[in-house]
Scaffold this active site. Structure first.
Site, PDB file in Angstrom:
ATOM      1  N   THR A 192       0.733  -1.197   0.009  1.00 26.53           N
ATOM      2  CA  THR A 192       0.069  -0.248   0.239  1.00 26.53           C
ATOM      3  C   THR A 192       0.843   1.268   0.090  1.00 26.53           C
ATOM      4  O   THR A 192       2.099   1.085   0.075  1.00 26.53           O
ATOM      5  CB  THR A 192      -1.090  -0.150   1.094  1.00 26.53           C
ATOM      6  OG1 THR A 192      -1.969   0.960   1.037  1.00 26.53           O
ATOM      7  CG2 THR A 192      -0.091   0.179   2.512  1.00 26.53           C
ATOM      8  N   ASN A 193       0.235   2.142   0.195  1.00 26.95           N
ATOM      9  CA  ASN A 193       0.783   3.714   0.124  1.00 26.95           C
ATOM     10  C   ASN A 193       0.681   4.395   1.275  1.00 26.95           C
ATOM     11  O   ASN A 193      -0.464   3.975   1.987  1.00 26.95           O
ATOM     12  CB  ASN A 193       0.363   4.767  -1.003  1.00 26.95           C
ATOM     13  CG  ASN A 193       0.693   4.208  -2.330  1.00 26.95           C
ATOM     14  OD1 ASN A 193       1.318   3.231  -2.731  1.00 26.95           O
ATOM     15  ND2 ASN A 193       0.780   5.109  -3.243  1.00 26.95           N
ATOM     16  N   ASP A 194       1.495   5.193   1.844  1.00 26.97           N
ATOM     17  CA  ASP A 194       1.080   6.093   2.871  1.00 26.97           C
ATOM     18  C   ASP A 194       0.194   7.142   2.643  1.00 26.97           C
ATOM     19  O   ASP A 194       0.120   7.558   1.554  1.00 26.97           O
ATOM     20  CB  ASP A 194       2.636   6.923   3.180  1.00 26.97           C
ATOM     21  CG  ASP A 194       3.353   6.578   4.249  1.00 26.97           C
ATOM     22  OD1 ASP A 194       3.094   5.544   5.053  1.00 26.97           O
ATOM     23  OD2 ASP A 194       4.675   6.470   3.826  1.00 26.97           O
ATOM     24  N   SER A 195      -0.772   7.005   3.611  1.00 24.48           N
ATOM     25  CA  SER A 195      -1.772   7.930   3.462  1.00 24.48           C
ATOM     26  C   SER A 195      -2.820   7.775   4.712  1.00 24.48           C
ATOM     27  O   SER A 195      -3.228   6.490   5.125  1.00 24.48           O
ATOM     28  CB  SER A 195      -2.857   7.559   2.285  1.00 24.48           C
ATOM     29  OG  SER A 195      -3.996   8.224   2.380  1.00 24.48           O
TER      30      SER A 195
END
Ligand code: CTP
Ligand code: CA
Length: 226
Positions: A33-36
């Site tokens: 996943t991505n940082d958010s």
């Protein structure tokens, strides 16, 4: 045409916001996943509602509570987000893509847990479709806003993205600056259109950033007769 009510500049508008991070399964216990945190996107959804819009929030993984009184559509992967957005796109006046979208997904996700074996392993990834670019190609009346979180050459990347993805506005934040970006309650953003810089906002709460952005969007929509 409806007069722009300064208190409710988005009255009668349908706004779709994407937020959070999409996640791509590798196996039943692992994902990429991505940082958010989802904070910026959720703040935009809430502000759009306060400003009179009918709001749908399509959200990936986020670490803040979903806002009350807003239609929330939870999704996992980028493909799921694309489908959820396309299903609703025709009815939208404004789409704001604050989500951190996973650029790649596992080429062959495993339905069983992958066991560790060798000292090295290679995971093959394939590129996901670009949701924002797909919308840019399909738009009729919709006003489309992209986001870009960059670490270097922000303006250059922002201008490339706005042109490539045919967005109406692009909101840039430099994630290396303290007080901007992931997980924080404040943000420092710069807004571009296809001809260049529109406005550089000072450090503000994400709530204020959201309101300023939406007022700008409402003005631009009105100026083009929407
Ligand atoms: N975006 C999207 N679909 C993707 C990737 C990105 O809709 N597959 C959207 C994001 O939601 C954001 C904008 O495009 O609004 C810019 O995202 P960003 O990751 O900065 O752009 P990319 O084109 O993926 O470029 P990069 O190589 O910098 O990641
Ligand atoms: Ca990306």
């Amino acid at each position: 045409n409806r007069l722009l009510n300064p208190a409710l500049p988005l009255a009668g508008k349908r706004v779709l916001v994407t937020a959070g991070g999409t996640m791509e399964r590798i196996d039943p216990v692992r994902y990429i996943t991505n940082d958010s945190s989802g904070k910026m996107g959720y703040a935009i959804a809430e502000a759009a509602k306060r400003l009179g819009a009918q709001v749908t929030l399509v959200t990936g993984k986020a670490s803040v509570a979903v806002p009350a009184g807003i239609e929330v559509v939870p999704v996992d992967s980028t493909m799921d987000m694309l489908e959820a957005v396309l299903d609703r796109f025709d009815d939208c006046d404004i789409v704001i893509k604050a989500a951190a979208v996973a650029d790649y997904r596992a080429a062959r996700p495993s339905d069983k847990k992958i066991k560790k074996k060798d000292e090295r392993m290679t995971l093959e990834l394939i590129k996901n479709p670009d949701i924002l670019q797909t919308l840019g190609e399909r738009k009729t009346k919709q006003f489309i806003v992209g986001f870009a979180a960059e670490t270097d050459n922000g303006e250059l990347h922002a201008m490339d993205k706005i042109r490539r993805k045919k967005s109406d506005l692009l909101v840039l934040n430099d994630v290396t600056v303290p007080g901007a970006g992931f997980g924080t309650d404040t943000n420092i953003v710069t807004v571009f259109d296809e001809s260049g810089l529109v406005v550089a906002l000072p450090q503000l709460s994400k709530r204020e950033v959201a309101e300023r952005l939406l007022v700008l969007i409402a003005e631009r929509l009105k100026a083009r007769g929407g």
